[in-house]
Design a protein around this motif. Sequence first.
Motif, PDB file in Angstrom:
ATOM      1  N   PHE A  63       0.821  -1.218   0.000  1.00 36.87           N
ATOM      2  CA  PHE A  63       0.000   0.000   0.000  1.00 36.87           C
ATOM      3  C   PHE A  63       0.853   1.265   0.000  1.00 36.87           C
ATOM      4  N   VAL A  64       1.937   1.256   0.767  1.00 41.12           N
ATOM      5  CA  VAL A  64       2.795   2.429   0.928  1.00 41.12           C
ATOM      6  C   VAL A  64       3.372   2.889  -0.411  1.00 41.12           C
ATOM      7  N   ILE A  65       3.713   1.935  -1.256  1.00 36.83           N
ATOM      8  CA  ILE A  65       4.410   2.253  -2.512  1.00 36.83           C
ATOM      9  C   ILE A  65       3.526   3.095  -3.424  1.00 36.83           C
ATOM     10  N   GLY A  66       2.261   2.702  -3.542  1.00 31.24           N
ATOM     11  CA  GLY A  66       1.357   3.417  -4.431  1.00 31.24           C
ATOM     12  C   GLY A  66       1.059   4.827  -3.974  1.00 31.24           C
ATOM     13  N   ILE A  67       1.135   5.077  -2.663  1.00 33.72           N
ATOM     14  CA  ILE A  67       0.912   6.438  -2.163  1.00 33.72           C
ATOM     15  C   ILE A  67       1.936   7.385  -2.769  1.00 33.72           C
ATOM     16  N   ARG A  68       3.181   6.952  -2.817  1.00 34.20           N
ATOM     17  CA  ARG A  68       4.232   7.795  -3.417  1.00 34.20           C
ATOM     18  C   ARG A  68       4.028   7.907  -4.925  1.00 34.20           C
ATOM     19  N   MET A  69       3.697   6.785  -5.578  1.00 31.58           N
ATOM     20  CA  MET A  69       3.508   6.806  -7.035  1.00 31.58           C
ATOM     21  C   MET A  69       2.382   7.755  -7.438  1.00 31.58           C
ATOM     22  N   ALA A  76       4.316   7.804   4.493  1.00 35.63           N
ATOM     23  CA  ALA A  76       3.218   6.856   4.264  1.00 35.63           C
ATOM     24  C   ALA A  76       3.469   5.550   5.001  1.00 35.63           C
ATOM     25  N   GLY A  77       4.733   5.119   5.068  1.00 37.60           N
ATOM     26  CA  GLY A  77       5.062   3.888   5.779  1.00 37.60           C
ATOM     27  C   GLY A  77       4.772   3.995   7.262  1.00 37.60           C
ATOM     28  N   MET A  78       5.136   5.125   7.853  1.00 39.73           N
ATOM     29  CA  MET A  78       4.899   5.315   9.283  1.00 39.73           C
ATOM     30  C   MET A  78       3.406   5.441   9.579  1.00 39.73           C
ATOM     31  N   VAL A  79       2.704   6.236   8.766  1.00 36.95           N
ATOM     32  CA  VAL A  79       1.258   6.390   8.951  1.00 36.95           C
ATOM     33  C   VAL A  79       0.559   5.041   8.776  1.00 36.95           C
ATOM     34  N   GLY A  80       0.927   4.306   7.725  1.00 34.92           N
ATOM     35  CA  GLY A  80       0.331   2.991   7.485  1.00 34.92           C
ATOM     36  C   GLY A  80       0.607   2.016   8.611  1.00 34.92           C
ATOM     37  N   ALA A  81       1.823   2.065   9.167  1.00 33.12           N
ATOM     38  CA  ALA A  81       2.173   1.180  10.278  1.00 33.12           C
ATOM     39  C   ALA A  81       1.301   1.469  11.495  1.00 33.12           C
ATOM     40  N   TYR A  82       0.995   2.742  11.718  1.00 36.69           N
ATOM     41  CA  TYR A  82       0.119   3.092  12.839  1.00 36.69           C
ATOM     42  C   TYR A  82      -1.289   2.525  12.646  1.00 36.69           C
TER      43      TYR A  82
END
Length: 496
Positions: free
Chosen positions: A121-127, A430-436
């Motif tokens: 999920f995190v990857i697409g947020i940046r893309m 996005a990785g940190m937010v997603g991890a939360y």
Amino acid sequence: MSSQKLNLFSFSGNIKILHMTWMAFFISFVVWFNHAPLMLAIAKTLHLSQPEIKTILILNVALTIPARIIIGILVDKFGPKRTYSTLLALGSIPCFMFATADSFQQLALARFLMGFIGAGFVIGIRMVGEWFPARQVGIAEGIYGGWGNFGSAAAAITLPSLALLFGGDEGWRYSIACTGLIALLYSFVYYFSVSDTPKGSTYFKPKKAGAMEVTSIWDLFFYVAMNIPLYATLSLLTWKLSSSGGANYTNLLPDTAAIFIHIGIWCLFIYNVYKIIHINEPNLQKPIEDLHKYQFKQVAILDLAYMIAFGSELAVVSMLPMFFFETFHESQDITMVEAGLLGGSFAFINLIARPTGGWLSDKFGRKLSLSVFIAGMSAGYFIMSFIDSEWPIAVVVLLTMSCSCFVSAGCGAVFAMVPLIKRRMTGQIAGMVGAYGNVGGVVFLTILSFVTPSIFFLVMHGVALAVLIAVQFINEPKGHMAEVQEDGSVEMIELS
């Protein structure tokens, strides 16, 4: 790009990237959740006990928390094209391992490793953030998240039928293996079909990899503090799987092994603190121009917002079918199948509500929209705490779906803001937010194991109220953010 409307029937430019990327996320979620609808068949074939089944389910999310942090770092360094393609290809390996497993131990290992693909999920947020302007990024990220997230529902709908089509007691193996094959094939399709940025645009990377850059000493302390819950949750998961804490799970970890894992987790935390200080020390020893500053509180508040939004969604989706069955089985003759279908109503609305949350954020402001959605979910959970066996089923389902609208829209609103904080670190943010979000799911489900469903809903109501207060301190993204080109020139990126 000037239009507020998106022609989703197009398959060129940024719309093509959006479709290719939500499909990658969709496939990653099909793979990540391919075991859930087939769990009864798997348990029958391998003679699994109830504690072993529960252990498999919790192992599925155990690795996702650190994986989202790691993937965030990798996507900022190597770009979403290579990172997503690699993740899908590597994610197919534990999928094939799971499909061919002959024992609980093999299933457990494969499922634990499978948690890594949940970080896709995190990857697409940046893309998506690279390809869409600020005035459209909310709805674009909402479509990406909402449509991709439907992969878990698609797995539940299609994989049992596919297993029946293959037939026999081993049909589940072929069904799960098919999802791994699809992920492997799509990794090549994705790699040769997308690019990290539009032609002529720069892909900004962090100066150093390994931790997020901050722009003040107080933000450094804040960043370290916000890492503590991530490691604490990993310790909580370890305790659940250990002899001392695993009443509902297998004693997969002897107490001695659990102690060493706890020590390892907090040694990693200490190392992470070292990396944070090492990466930020040179920058903080000299004044930073206001042009290049950002406030870490933006990240921290979005962490908390996603913890209550996505974390509560994970928890409620997991407990709702059983809650409906136990509440209405005797009073209204509801069956387990009907309870499952009614429970699925909470997640189904995500397909529409998450893009809507992003669109409303683009149109009416991100802080206001997020505040409204969190207030709505707080009210929804408060009312749900009063559900009892005498309530009409139709009213309960309507309430559940209404609450789900605010929850899913809140997820969309969070990631409508994530790409607008600091472009070169969007993956890490996005990785940190997603991890939360995963932290919230683990914590809320742990709380549920100790209290009644009514208290469980009240706890989430209270947490949502606290987060609502925190959201009032977030700053509405406006003006421009500055990023430095390789030649030293400054590029201004519009935020509104």
